[in-house]
Motif scaffolding. Structure first.
Motif, PDB file in Angstrom:
ATOM      1  N   UNK A 185      21.393  89.558  60.328  1.00  0.00           N
ATOM      2  CA  UNK A 185      22.326  90.569  60.810  1.00  0.00           C
ATOM      3  C   UNK A 185      22.329  91.800  59.916  1.00  0.00           C
ATOM      4  N   UNK A 186      22.266  91.605  58.611  1.00  0.00           N
ATOM      5  CA  UNK A 186      22.255  92.745  57.679  1.00  0.00           C
ATOM      6  C   UNK A 186      21.003  93.594  57.875  1.00  0.00           C
ATOM      7  N   UNK A 187      19.862  92.948  58.072  1.00  0.00           N
ATOM      8  CA  UNK A 187      18.624  93.698  58.289  1.00  0.00           C
ATOM      9  C   UNK A 187      18.698  94.528  59.566  1.00  0.00           C
ATOM     10  N   UNK A 188      19.218  93.916  60.630  1.00  0.00           N
ATOM     11  CA  UNK A 188      19.289  94.625  61.908  1.00  0.00           C
ATOM     12  C   UNK A 188      20.273  95.782  61.857  1.00  0.00           C
ATOM     13  N   UNK A 189      21.386  95.578  61.177  1.00  0.00           N
ATOM     14  CA  UNK A 189      22.370  96.661  61.057  1.00  0.00           C
ATOM     15  C   UNK A 189      21.791  97.835  60.272  1.00  0.00           C
ATOM     16  N   UNK A 190      21.056  97.538  59.204  1.00  0.00           N
ATOM     17  CA  UNK A 190      20.429  98.602  58.426  1.00  0.00           C
ATOM     18  C   UNK A 190      19.367  99.329  59.242  1.00  0.00           C
ATOM     19  N   UNK A 191      18.642  98.578  60.065  1.00  0.00           N
ATOM     20  CA  UNK A 191      17.600  99.178  60.902  1.00  0.00           C
ATOM     21  C   UNK A 191      18.198 100.133  61.929  1.00  0.00           C
TER      22      UNK A 191
END
Length: 339
Positions: A185-191
């Motif tokens: 989730x953190x990776x997708x939010x940053x993306x």
């Protein structure tokens, strides 16, 4: 005295029927109760039959109308899943899950890029005007969706692989499910916070996608850097501050040996140059491992038949380029006749 006698006689007379009832009463009462029960059952049975027939009739109507038949399902209690700690003995499970995501990306997702490039090239060649621009905008959005999906698949793969590395170092991980879900989730939010340039300008797949379109729309011209084709947004560096971006190349679909359009091209794994199959086999000879210098201008790499592989995508693009070249020659000839 006669009065008293008369009273006792009267009492005895009144008790006699009572005693008769007491003697015969239980049998008669039981029979009467059974009769009442039968009558109640007889009354209840039609009610049940009516309810049952109504249910069956409703079920038959639902089946005849093609509707789903409502069925009462009992709630089955599901045991609560526990997030147990993961140790080194279970590291293989994490590794296997990471490889599953990689396989999904490579075998299912990546082939979609070739398809959308072919569609984009066809639309760019045969659709013009406002209709063509609208179609290209939609195809570009689809291409970006593919890139976004690949990033999500890669996020699952990398998070699981990172957890595997931790466990392999004998680090006990508690709450592995939570760590996995939060990490993705953190990776997708940053993306999602990135701009279009930050997402796509350095993507090889997006570069190839834009290249095939540019070749059709601007033949014999080199494609500019991707940053020139993606509008600047807030958060992007100014064009003056950007790192030096290398633009696309002018794709040459001619074989360096035959100097004609590539036919059944074979591409070198060493230098990336391509040649017509018949021409390169004649150049290298029959020995599979015999090495010679690459015939492409300026290339000094040693090549052999063993390091050449068929390039079906390039073959399709070469045929399309040959078709466009013939069309341009025909159009040029028609203009000369008119003049």
């Amino acid at each position: 005295m006669p009065v008293a006698g008369s009273s006792r006689a009267s009492k005895r007379h009144r008790r006699a029927p009572s005693s008769d009832i007491e003697e015969d009463g239980p049998s008669q009462a039981h029979q009467q109760q059974q009769q009442e029960d039968v009558e109640m059952d007889d009354e209840e049975q039609p009610r049940r039959s009516k309810k049952s027939s109504k249910k069956e009739k409703k079920r038959a109507e639902q089946e005849s109308d093609g509707e789903e038949v409502d069925e009462v399902e009992e709630d089955i209690p599901v045991p609560e899943a526990k997030d147990y700690p993961i140790d080194k003995n279970q590291a293989g499970k994490l590794r296997g899950m990471s490889q599953d995501w990689a396989t999904l990306r490579e075998k299912v997702h990546l082939p979609g890029y070739n398809f959308i490039r072919e569609v984009a090239a066809s639309v760019a060649e045969f659709t013009e005007g406002e209709k063509g621009e609208k179609a290209m905008t939609q195809i570009d959005a689809l291409m970006r969706d593919l890139l976004d999906t690949e990033y999500e698949l890669t996020a699952h793969e990398k998070i699981l692989d990172g957890l595997f590395q931790q466990v392999s170092r004998n680090e006990n991980i508690e709450g592995v499910i939570e760590k996995y879900e939060n990490g993705v989730q953190e990776r997708l939010e940053a993306y999602k916070q990135r701009t279009a340039r930050q997402k796509y300008a350095k993507s090889d797949q997006y570069q190839k996608f834009k290249q095939v379109i540019y070749e059709v729309q601007h033949p014999d011209e080199a494609m500019p850097p991707l940053t020139d084709l993606i509008p600047r947004e807030e958060g992007d560096d100014s064009d003056d501050d950007d790192d030096v971006q290398i633009g696309g190349i002018t794709q040459d679909y001619k074989c360096p040996l035959s100097l004609t359009i590539l036919v059944d091209p074979l591409t070198s794994k060493v230098c990336g140059h391509s040649y017509s199959a018949a021409a390169i086999r004649e150049y290298l000879g029959n020995a599979r491992n015999r090495q010679k210098e690459c015939p492409a201008t300026g290339c000094k790499k040693q090549i052999s038949l063993a390091i050449l592989e068929p390039n079906k995508e390039l073959a399709k693009r070469a045929k399309a380029a040959a078709r466009r070249e013939r069309a341009r020659e025909e159009d040029s000839g028609d203009e000369e006749v008119i003049e």
